[in-house]
Design an enzyme around this catalytic site. Structure first.
Site, PDB file in Angstrom:
ATOM      1  N   TYR A  42       0.796  -1.228   0.000  1.00  0.00           N
ATOM      2  CA  TYR A  42       0.000   0.000   0.000  1.00  0.00           C
ATOM      3  C   TYR A  42       0.835   1.289   0.000  1.00  0.00           C
ATOM      4  CZ  TYR A  42      -4.323  -2.588   0.365  1.00  0.00           C
ATOM      5  OH  TYR A  42      -5.390  -3.411   0.087  1.00  0.00           O
TER       6      TYR A  42
ATOM      7  N   GLU B   6      -8.629  -6.819   5.034  1.00  0.00           N
ATOM      8  CA  GLU B   6      -7.881  -7.950   4.483  1.00  0.00           C
ATOM      9  C   GLU B   6      -7.172  -8.746   5.573  1.00  0.00           C
ATOM     10  OE1 GLU B   6      -5.552  -5.984   1.474  1.00  0.00           O
ATOM     11  OE2 GLU B   6      -7.397  -5.318   0.488  1.00  0.00           O
TER      12      GLU B   6
END
EC number: 1.14.12.17
Length: 393
Positions: free
Chosen positions: A95, A137
């Protein structure tokens, strides 16, 4: 939480993102891959080459800007995308990389219009969105690993059987190479298959629906062979031509939210086109074996009889059910399409409908189901293809 100033600044970029979004995401992917070529082991190269992923990401960034003052609006999309991420093996450390190059791309494309204030606001907004994905997640990874016979990321599976279902669709029966069983899954879910292919520097990943009801010892995927000239057909052709019984491939745990509601016993209709029949087989078999009394309709459209997979299987299950109707049409024949009149004849609008197939087919079916009075919340579908998100294939 984002400050009101940050929300205002991000929302002010909506017109710019609408106009220049694809330019930004195109630069983003190019710059990120130049700096981090290892990420090409995750991304779908065909979607990149065709510009599909660039467009999908541009739409996602635009949607985030539009809903920045109420991000709960995009929560369903976050969950759907998170399933794809977990299936592909996206990790938290990916990310920051994405965020860095997305902001750099905004600055490169927009130039002086991307003021320090705008870049700072988008950096803060991206951080909040990324944290949401990471949190969701994390829970999914923990659940996948903790369930019986579960695992994270990818695991070796052996092709136990390879069965030709039609001229264009072949099934692959997959069993864990370590001799263990597989975790249970919900009808409609998919797995990712990861391959190392000759003449390809990077790994390739594709997602395929599980095409049979949950079994304790195996998965089944049913893959359509695309044209040799179709860039989307590189992996499917490789599977058809080069992956045989006894070969080993890598597989991710089941994922996905386009799933059968097994608690219901009300009328149900499965409406599929082409290879869209694959998740429907898992759902239909589940209904046929667990609630055979449930009023069920299966409508399928194929090009012709030779390309029609699972016809005998559907007929066999239908014969054992108390109230099942099955109808197939072939587009190569006259009037060979599922029409509004056919939907009116077969589909009980008091129940649920599941739709899967090519994009145009799905758009028409969803529209016509609405036209015959089926409520939106009882029409279930998922458009397959590049995820409209910040990371992946």
């Amino acid at each position: 939480m984002l400050s009101e100033d940050t929300k205002t600044i991000v929302k002010s970029t909506v017109p710019v993102l609408e106009e220049h979004g694809v330019d930004i995401t195109t630069v983003f992917y190019r710059r990120m891959f130049e700096a981090h070529p290892e990420l090409l082991n995750i991304f779908n190269h065909a979607n990149q080459a065709q510009g599909r992923q660039q467009t999908a990401l541009a739409k996602a960034v635009y949607a985030a800007a539009v809903h920045i003052d109420n991000l709960e609006e995009i929560l369903p999309a976050v969950v759907q995308i998170a399933h794809k991420h977990v299936s592909l093996g996206i990790k938290p450390e990916h990310y920051p990389i994405v965020g860095e190059y997305l902001l750099k791309a905004m600055k490169e494309v927009l130039g002086d219009a991307a003021t320090d204030e705008i870049i700072e606001a988008w950096g803060e907004a991206y951080g909040v969105i990324a944290d949401a994905f990471i949190s969701v997640e994390k829970d999914m990874y923990e659940q996948a690993a903790s369930q019986e016979n579960g695992w994270n990321y990818f695991k070796d599976f052996v092709v136990a059987r390879k069965v030709k279902e039609s001229d264009v669709i072949t099934s692959f029966y997959l069993r864990p190479a370590d001799g263990s069983n597989v975790p249970p899954y919900t009808a409609g879910q998919y797995i990712s298959v990861r391959l190392s292919m000759p003449d390809n520097e990077y790994l390739v990943i594709r997602q395929y629906s599980l095409s049979q009801a949950s079994k304790p010892d195996e998965f089944r995927i049913s893959v359509k062979r695309e044209s040799d000239n179709d860039p989307n057909g590189v992996v499917s052709n490789y599977l058809h031509k080069h992956v045989n019984e006894g070969d080993t491939i890598e597989v991710s745990p089941p994922a996905g939210i386009f799933v059968l509601d097994v608690e219901k016993t009300t009328p149900i209709a499965f409406i599929s086109g082409g290879v869209g029949i694959t998740p429907m087989m898992s759902m239909f078999e589940t209904v046929a074996t667990s609630t055979p009394e449930r009023p069920t309709v299966f409508l399928h459209g194929a090009r012709n009889r030779l390309q029609h997979a699972f016809d005998d299987d559907i007929k066999a299950y239908s014969e054992k059910m108390e109230n099942a109707k099955y109808k197939t049409v072939y587009s190569d024949e006259e009037n060979g399409f599922i029409t509004r009149e056919m939907l009116e004849q077969y589909v009980d609008t008091s129940g649920d409908a599941y739709v899967c197939g090519p994009t145009v087919f799905m758009e028409i079916m969803i529209r016509e189901l609405r036209n015959i009075g089926m409520p939106e919340e009882r029409i279930h579908y998922e458009f397959f293809g590049p995820a409209m998100d910040l990371n992946t294939n």
